[in-house]
Design a protein around this motif. Structure first.
Motif, PDB file in Angstrom:
ATOM      1  N   UNK A  80      25.933  -0.597 -22.812  1.00  0.00           N
ATOM      2  CA  UNK A  80      24.699  -1.378 -22.740  1.00  0.00           C
ATOM      3  C   UNK A  80      25.067  -2.850 -22.697  1.00  0.00           C
ATOM      4  N   UNK A  81      24.568  -3.565 -21.702  1.00  0.00           N
ATOM      5  CA  UNK A  81      24.736  -5.019 -21.629  1.00  0.00           C
ATOM      6  C   UNK A  81      23.359  -5.655 -21.573  1.00  0.00           C
ATOM      7  N   UNK A  82      23.137  -6.630 -22.431  1.00  0.00           N
ATOM      8  CA  UNK A  82      21.853  -7.335 -22.489  1.00  0.00           C
ATOM      9  C   UNK A  82      22.099  -8.831 -22.359  1.00  0.00           C
ATOM     10  N   UNK A  83      21.436  -9.468 -21.412  1.00  0.00           N
ATOM     11  CA  UNK A  83      21.594 -10.896 -21.172  1.00  0.00           C
ATOM     12  C   UNK A  83      20.220 -11.529 -21.015  1.00  0.00           C
ATOM     13  N   UNK A  84      19.694 -12.045 -22.122  1.00  0.00           N
ATOM     14  CA  UNK A  84      18.383 -12.688 -22.094  1.00  0.00           C
ATOM     15  C   UNK A  84      18.457 -14.146 -21.670  1.00  0.00           C
ATOM     16  N   UNK A  85      19.687 -14.685 -21.532  1.00  0.00           N
ATOM     17  CA  UNK A  85      19.828 -16.055 -21.059  1.00  0.00           C
ATOM     18  C   UNK A  85      19.552 -17.098 -22.112  1.00  0.00           C
ATOM     19  N   UNK A  86      19.744 -16.758 -23.387  1.00  0.00           N
ATOM     20  CA  UNK A  86      19.566 -17.750 -24.447  1.00  0.00           C
ATOM     21  C   UNK A  86      20.780 -18.677 -24.481  1.00  0.00           C
ATOM     22  N   UNK A  87      20.597 -19.922 -24.939  1.00  0.00           N
ATOM     23  CA  UNK A  87      21.670 -20.916 -24.834  1.00  0.00           C
ATOM     24  C   UNK A  87      22.860 -20.662 -25.736  1.00  0.00           C
ATOM     25  N   UNK A 121      24.460  -9.022 -25.944  1.00  0.00           N
ATOM     26  CA  UNK A 121      25.861  -8.733 -25.703  1.00  0.00           C
ATOM     27  C   UNK A 121      26.097  -7.397 -25.023  1.00  0.00           C
ATOM     28  N   UNK A 122      27.349  -6.968 -25.025  1.00  0.00           N
ATOM     29  CA  UNK A 122      27.762  -5.709 -24.412  1.00  0.00           C
ATOM     30  C   UNK A 122      28.322  -4.778 -25.472  1.00  0.00           C
ATOM     31  N   UNK A 123      27.879  -3.529 -25.439  1.00  0.00           N
ATOM     32  CA  UNK A 123      28.282  -2.547 -26.452  1.00  0.00           C
ATOM     33  C   UNK A 123      28.654  -1.235 -25.782  1.00  0.00           C
ATOM     34  N   UNK A 124      29.645  -0.578 -26.340  1.00  0.00           N
ATOM     35  CA  UNK A 124      30.032   0.759 -25.900  1.00  0.00           C
ATOM     36  C   UNK A 124      29.598   1.765 -26.948  1.00  0.00           C
ATOM     37  N   UNK A 125      28.934   2.836 -26.507  1.00  0.00           N
ATOM     38  CA  UNK A 125      28.404   3.839 -27.426  1.00  0.00           C
ATOM     39  C   UNK A 125      28.828   5.234 -26.988  1.00  0.00           C
ATOM     40  N   UNK A 266      21.380  -3.630 -18.668  1.00  0.00           N
ATOM     41  CA  UNK A 266      22.105  -2.668 -17.836  1.00  0.00           C
ATOM     42  C   UNK A 266      22.692  -1.617 -18.773  1.00  0.00           C
ATOM     43  N   UNK A 267      22.137  -0.416 -18.738  1.00  0.00           N
ATOM     44  CA  UNK A 267      22.576   0.648 -19.635  1.00  0.00           C
ATOM     45  C   UNK A 267      22.857   1.904 -18.822  1.00  0.00           C
ATOM     46  N   UNK A 268      24.080   2.395 -18.900  1.00  0.00           N
ATOM     47  CA  UNK A 268      24.401   3.570 -18.101  1.00  0.00           C
ATOM     48  C   UNK A 268      25.581   4.348 -18.638  1.00  0.00           C
ATOM     49  N   UNK A 269      25.594   5.637 -18.341  1.00  0.00           N
ATOM     50  CA  UNK A 269      26.707   6.492 -18.741  1.00  0.00           C
ATOM     51  C   UNK A 269      27.944   6.174 -17.909  1.00  0.00           C
TER      52      UNK A 269
END
Length: 419
Positions: A80-87, A121-125, A266-269
């Motif tokens: 899972x990668x999340x980028x909200x564009x915060x400073x 951020x980016x996380x591996x699950x 962006x979340x994918x197997x």
């Protein structure tokens, strides 16, 4: 891969498909995917191009395929990668309850707190599922690992970094004789299926839904379902869901911003197996010496009157991006509908943000707040717009908040119209 003919929504959901499709008890709730399918028009959207080469399918048929999926067993790894564009890196998570590790009601290992970290951020699950009674989710860190295990009537969670354990037991059944399975903790979506479920819930007459080619995800052939707002003014560009061509399970979810650039979510197997996981996957014994916290020993968040608090992220959960679910919430009024819905919230006491020279905050802190937001004016008066790549919020100087997955101009128009 070339796009295919489009099929757009034609009206409000009726849920008629629910009675025609087998319920998927865990992987894809039919109440969500079925309602979405009922809004899709009958014009075919053919996914017969690209690699792999798959049979034709319409948007309605693909959503019905998701609804009919009865896969209850799987294991795999996804990112899972999340980028909200915060400073500031990780600032998104710091705005959420317990995301900084301080003041957590459930302790360091409580799922409702730990899962909030997935909002930046980016996380591996890793995940393992064996029906509605057995699930395991692991968040893999650089030098640590967090696990939450649901096995029959118990939930265990363990944070190796803090060496803390959280334990919860299911309550007795309504007849007093059997255990009810514990409900999943409230929080952010965790798997591609969770994200897809929320996106499909937003499908309505303000939405275009098409099938746009095919793809391979984690070695599986998949159709690509694309959801786009018809309305202007939304910060959402599109939602793309890769759906397993064989069993209808969502394998990948991508949320793109209207402004372009890197995906917001962006979340994918990367690996997935639909065989029955080993029974040992759901075993858990607290490590020797670990601190164990029982759920029934914890105090829930209370306000000064003893009433349970409701955080805004909890109120907004399940709405991507519509805010219709907020209707009727105390102090909240929803303006508009669909992808351009805006929640208007009254701040208790009628005060906005501290202003320069007020003495309420140090000059350094005031400068930081000013750098984060854009000053705006209108018929409503004046205020500050705080922006991310997806959700923006206007805080007026007279103590009102307008928030939604909409542009700055849309927020100002909403505030002007509320006057």
């Amino acid at each position: 891969m070339a796009p295919n003919d489009s099929a757009e929504t034609t009206g409000e959901a009726t849920g008629t498909v629910v009675g025609r499709r087998k319920a998927a008890r865990y992987i894809v709730p039919v109440a969500v995917a079925g309602v979405a399918a009922a809004t899709i028009g009958l014009v075919p959207a053919l996914a017969n191009s690209g690699d792999p080469d798959l049979p034709k399918i319409s948007a309605q048929e693909l959503i019905e395929k998701i609804a009919a999926s009865d896969e209850e067993q799987l294991s795999g790894t996804f990112k899972i990668s999340t980028d909200l564009g915060l400073p500031l890196d990780g600032l998104a998570g710091s705005f959420l309850p317990g995301a900084d590790g301080e003041g957590k009601d459930g302790g360091a290992a409580a799922p409702q707190d730990k899962l909030m970290e997935l909002t930046s951020g980016t996380h591996t699950l890793r995940v393992a599922v064996d029906g509605p009674e057995k699930q395991r989710l692991s968040i893999l860190g650089k030098a640590s690992e967090y696990n939450v295990v649901h096995n029959q009537g118990e939930v265990w969670a363990y944070d190796s970094k803090s060496d803390e354990v959280y334990h919860a037991e299911a309550p007795e059944g309504r007849d007093g004789s059997a255990k009810e399975a514990p409900k999943a903790p409230k929080g952010v979506p965790a798997t591609p299926k969770d994200f897809a479920e929320q996106a499909l819930a937003a499908v309505g007459d303000t939405t275009s839904v098409t099938v746009d080619g095919t793809a391979q995800v984690a070695g599986r052939d998949a159709y690509q379902l694309v959801i786009k707002p018809k309305q202007s003014g939304s910060t959402v560009g599109s939602v793309r869901i890769a759906v397993d061509a064989e069993n209808g399970v969502p394998l990948k979810f991508t949320l793109a911003a209207a402004a372009g650039g890197k995906a917001v979510v962006d979340a994918g197997f990367t690996k997935v197996d639909f065989a029955k996981p080993a029974a040992s996957s759901f075993d858990f014994t607290p490590p020797k010496g670990a601190k164990v916290t029982e759920a029934d020993e914890l105090e829930t968040g209370k306000d000064e009157h003893g009433a349970a608090q409701k955080a805004l992220p909890e109120q907004l959960s399940g709405q991507i991006p519509g805010l219709e679910g907020l209707g009727g919430s105390e102090g909240v009024n929803v303006i508009g509908k669909g992808w351009t819905s805006i929640a208007a919230i009254e701040i208790p006491g009628g005060k906005g943000l501290p202003t320069a020279g007020s003495g309420d905050v140090p000059a350094e802190a005031q400068g930081f707040l000013d750098a984060l937001g854009d000053k705006v004016t209108g018929k409503f008066g004046s205020g500050t717009v705080f922006k991310t790549r997806l959700v923006n919020a206007l805080v007026t100087d007279d103590g009102k908040v307008y928030v939604g997955a909409v542009t700055k101009d849309a927020l100002v128009r909403a505030a002007d119209g509320a006057k």
